[in-house]
Design a protein around this motif. Structure first.
Motif, PDB file in Angstrom:
ATOM      1  N   ARG A  14       0.564  -1.182  -0.039  1.00 16.26           N
ATOM      2  CA  ARG A  14       0.085  -0.044   0.037  1.00 16.26           C
ATOM      3  C   ARG A  14       0.829   1.383  -0.013  1.00 16.26           C
ATOM      4  N   ALA A  15       1.850   1.266   0.707  1.00 12.37           N
ATOM      5  CA  ALA A  15       2.695   2.460   0.751  1.00 12.37           C
ATOM      6  C   ALA A  15       3.636   2.723  -0.593  1.00 12.37           C
ATOM      7  N   PHE A  16       3.958   1.632  -1.108  1.00 14.61           N
ATOM      8  CA  PHE A  16       4.711   1.780  -2.440  1.00 14.61           C
ATOM      9  C   PHE A  16       3.949   1.353  -3.688  1.00 14.61           C
ATOM     10  N   GLY A  17       2.782   1.256  -3.764  1.00 18.87           N
ATOM     11  CA  GLY A  17       1.859   0.915  -4.852  1.00 18.87           C
ATOM     12  C   GLY A  17       2.216  -0.225  -5.719  1.00 18.87           C
ATOM     13  N   LEU A  18       2.455  -1.099  -5.098  1.00 16.82           N
ATOM     14  CA  LEU A  18       3.044  -2.625  -5.805  1.00 16.82           C
ATOM     15  C   LEU A  18       1.883  -3.155  -6.332  1.00 16.82           C
ATOM     16  N   ARG A  19       1.938  -3.773  -7.499  1.00 17.40           N
ATOM     17  CA  ARG A  19       1.005  -4.525  -8.487  1.00 17.40           C
ATOM     18  C   ARG A  19       0.989  -5.961  -7.961  1.00 17.40           C
ATOM     19  N   LYS A  20       0.220  -6.837  -8.503  1.00 17.04           N
ATOM     20  CA  LYS A  20      -0.041  -8.080  -8.182  1.00 17.04           C
ATOM     21  C   LYS A  20       1.231  -8.668  -8.211  1.00 17.04           C
ATOM     22  N   ASN A  21       1.880  -8.862  -9.206  1.00 18.06           N
ATOM     23  CA  ASN A  21       3.239  -9.776  -9.297  1.00 18.06           C
ATOM     24  C   ASN A  21       4.452  -9.125  -8.338  1.00 18.06           C
ATOM     25  N   GLY A  22       4.656  -7.947  -8.138  1.00 15.62           N
ATOM     26  CA  GLY A  22       5.365  -7.490  -7.241  1.00 15.62           C
ATOM     27  C   GLY A  22       5.084  -7.835  -5.868  1.00 15.62           C
ATOM     28  N   MET A  23       3.864  -7.727  -5.534  1.00 16.85           N
ATOM     29  CA  MET A  23       3.273  -8.234  -4.236  1.00 16.85           C
ATOM     30  C   MET A  23       3.564  -9.448  -3.973  1.00 16.85           C
ATOM     31  N   ALA A  24       3.144 -10.323  -4.952  1.00 19.92           N
ATOM     32  CA  ALA A  24       3.671 -11.941  -4.703  1.00 19.92           C
ATOM     33  C   ALA A  24       5.300 -12.238  -4.451  1.00 19.92           C
ATOM     34  N   ASN A  25       6.053 -11.493  -5.066  1.00 24.28           N
ATOM     35  CA  ASN A  25       7.505 -11.635  -4.978  1.00 24.28           C
ATOM     36  C   ASN A  25       7.622 -11.090  -3.450  1.00 24.28           C
ATOM     37  N   LEU A  26       7.266  -9.988  -3.140  1.00 30.21           N
ATOM     38  CA  LEU A  26       7.543  -9.243  -1.658  1.00 30.21           C
ATOM     39  C   LEU A  26       7.072 -10.396  -0.571  1.00 30.21           C
ATOM     40  N   GLN A  27       5.855 -10.899  -0.876  1.00 32.24           N
ATOM     41  CA  GLN A  27       5.436 -11.759   0.236  1.00 32.24           C
ATOM     42  C   GLN A  27       6.300 -12.913   0.429  1.00 32.24           C
ATOM     43  N   ASN A  28       6.884 -13.515  -0.629  1.00 27.15           N
ATOM     44  CA  ASN A  28       7.943 -14.615  -0.580  1.00 27.15           C
ATOM     45  C   ASN A  28       9.073 -14.306   0.296  1.00 27.15           C
ATOM     46  N   VAL A  29       9.345 -13.129  -0.271  1.00 26.80           N
ATOM     47  CA  VAL A  29      10.888 -12.633   0.271  1.00 26.80           C
ATOM     48  C   VAL A  29      10.495 -12.329   1.848  1.00 26.80           C
ATOM     49  N   VAL A  30       9.541 -11.680   2.219  1.00 25.27           N
ATOM     50  CA  VAL A  30       9.322 -11.291   3.775  1.00 25.27           C
ATOM     51  C   VAL A  30       9.012 -12.580   4.589  1.00 25.27           C
ATOM     52  N   ALA A  31       8.286 -13.563   3.911  1.00 24.52           N
ATOM     53  CA  ALA A  31       8.115 -14.682   4.594  1.00 24.52           C
ATOM     54  C   ALA A  31       9.245 -15.500   4.987  1.00 24.52           C
ATOM     55  N   GLU A  32      10.114 -15.398   3.736  1.00 27.22           N
ATOM     56  CA  GLU A  32      11.516 -16.469   4.216  1.00 27.22           C
ATOM     57  C   GLU A  32      12.442 -15.646   5.220  1.00 27.22           C
ATOM     58  N   ILE A  33      12.434 -14.304   5.149  1.00 24.38           N
ATOM     59  CA  ILE A  33      13.301 -13.725   5.808  1.00 24.38           C
ATOM     60  C   ILE A  33      12.795 -13.609   7.378  1.00 24.38           C
ATOM     61  N   TYR A  34      11.390 -13.631   7.593  1.00 14.28           N
ATOM     62  CA  TYR A  34      10.931 -13.733   8.971  1.00 14.28           C
ATOM     63  C   TYR A  34      11.125 -15.219   9.444  1.00 14.28           C
ATOM     64  N   ARG A  35      11.080 -16.009   8.528  1.00 14.39           N
ATOM     65  CA  ARG A  35      11.716 -17.546   9.153  1.00 14.39           C
ATOM     66  C   ARG A  35      12.803 -17.770   9.785  1.00 14.39           C
ATOM     67  N   PHE A  36      13.774 -16.885   9.137  1.00 17.57           N
ATOM     68  CA  PHE A  36      15.250 -16.889   9.721  1.00 17.57           C
ATOM     69  C   PHE A  36      15.173 -16.111  10.957  1.00 17.57           C
ATOM     70  N   ARG A  37      14.631 -14.847  10.901  1.00 22.01           N
ATOM     71  CA  ARG A  37      14.405 -13.981  12.030  1.00 22.01           C
ATOM     72  C   ARG A  37      13.720 -15.034  13.240  1.00 22.01           C
ATOM     73  N   ASP A  38      12.478 -15.401  12.874  1.00 21.34           N
ATOM     74  CA  ASP A  38      11.939 -15.883  14.082  1.00 21.34           C
ATOM     75  C   ASP A  38      12.666 -17.153  14.815  1.00 21.34           C
TER      76      ASP A  38
END
Length: 216
Positions: A102-126
């Motif tokens: 919402r803050a950076f105006g990502l479209r559908k494909n961009g959002m899917a990629n971001l979700q995958n990256v954030v989920a993986e990074i949080y897996r390592f973080r957690d």
């Protein structure tokens, strides 16, 4: 009585911490893979790579936390992502990704990629921030070729390099996209992120190669 207020955005600071720890992990990794008897490898060297890689991964995760908070602070409430963070696995990464979309105006494909990256990074973080103390099967260390407690195989230089690269890449991708198609309320944040992270972008390309994949 006159008052003045100050604001400090810590997103870039956490990226700096991530990059600094990655450099330490690389140094320890390079020493550990030098030819020789691995049975004589100092335990302190293995732990240095482990500790530094873990700190780099955690810092990358906190970068997304900090950027999430910064985005919410500059956006109107109508653009705030809703959810209950921390209640179950997966909800926090999804909430963070939705807010950044919402803050950076990502479209559908961009959002899917971001979700995958954030989920993986949080897996390592957690796994570091909320560690399990249960007995679990060992894992094969990718560089040492010996079986270790799984987190020693998880927090390695090579894994940390991927994580930090993804975090740093999104520090460039998100504001670049946002300044073109995101809400104006977040433009100042985007410009700030690009400006303050520029030395880190340059350092990455100097030390590790291209930050972003080039289009064919």
């Amino acid at each position: 009585i006159k008052q003045f207020h100050l604001r400090l955005n810590l997103a870039t600071d956490w990226l700096e911490i991530a990059v600094a720890n990655l450099a330490v992990a690389r140094s320890a990794h390079e020493q550990s893979i030098e030819p020789g008897d691995k049975s004589e490898l100092p335990d302190s060297l293995v732990r240095q790579e482990f500790h530094s890689a873990m700190q780099a991964a955690v810092a990358a995760g906190i970068f997304f936390d900090a950027l999430y908070a910064a985005a919410r602070s500059v956006l109107p409430k109508t653009l705030h992502a809703s959810g209950t963070p921390g209640k179950s696995t997966g909800k926090r990464p999804a909430l963070v990704a939705e807010q950044l979309k919402r803050a950076f105006g990502l479209r559908k494909n961009g959002m899917a990629n971001l979700q995958n990256v954030v989920a993986e990074i949080y897996r390592f973080r957690d796994a570091a921030v909320h560690p399990s103390s249960d007995f679990e099967p060992p894992a094969l260390h990718p560089a040492l070729n010996v079986y270790v407690e799984k987190r020693f195989a998880m927090y390695t230089y090579e894994h940390a390099k991927l994580i930090v690269r993804h975090a740093l890449a999104y520090a460039k991708i998100l504001p670049t996209v946002g300044l073109k198609q995101g809400p104006k309320a977040a433009h100042e944040l985007g410009a700030y992120l690009l400006s303050t992270c520029e030395p880190l972008f340059e350092e990455w390309e100097r030390e590790y190669g291209p930050l972003l994949e080039t289009a064919a």
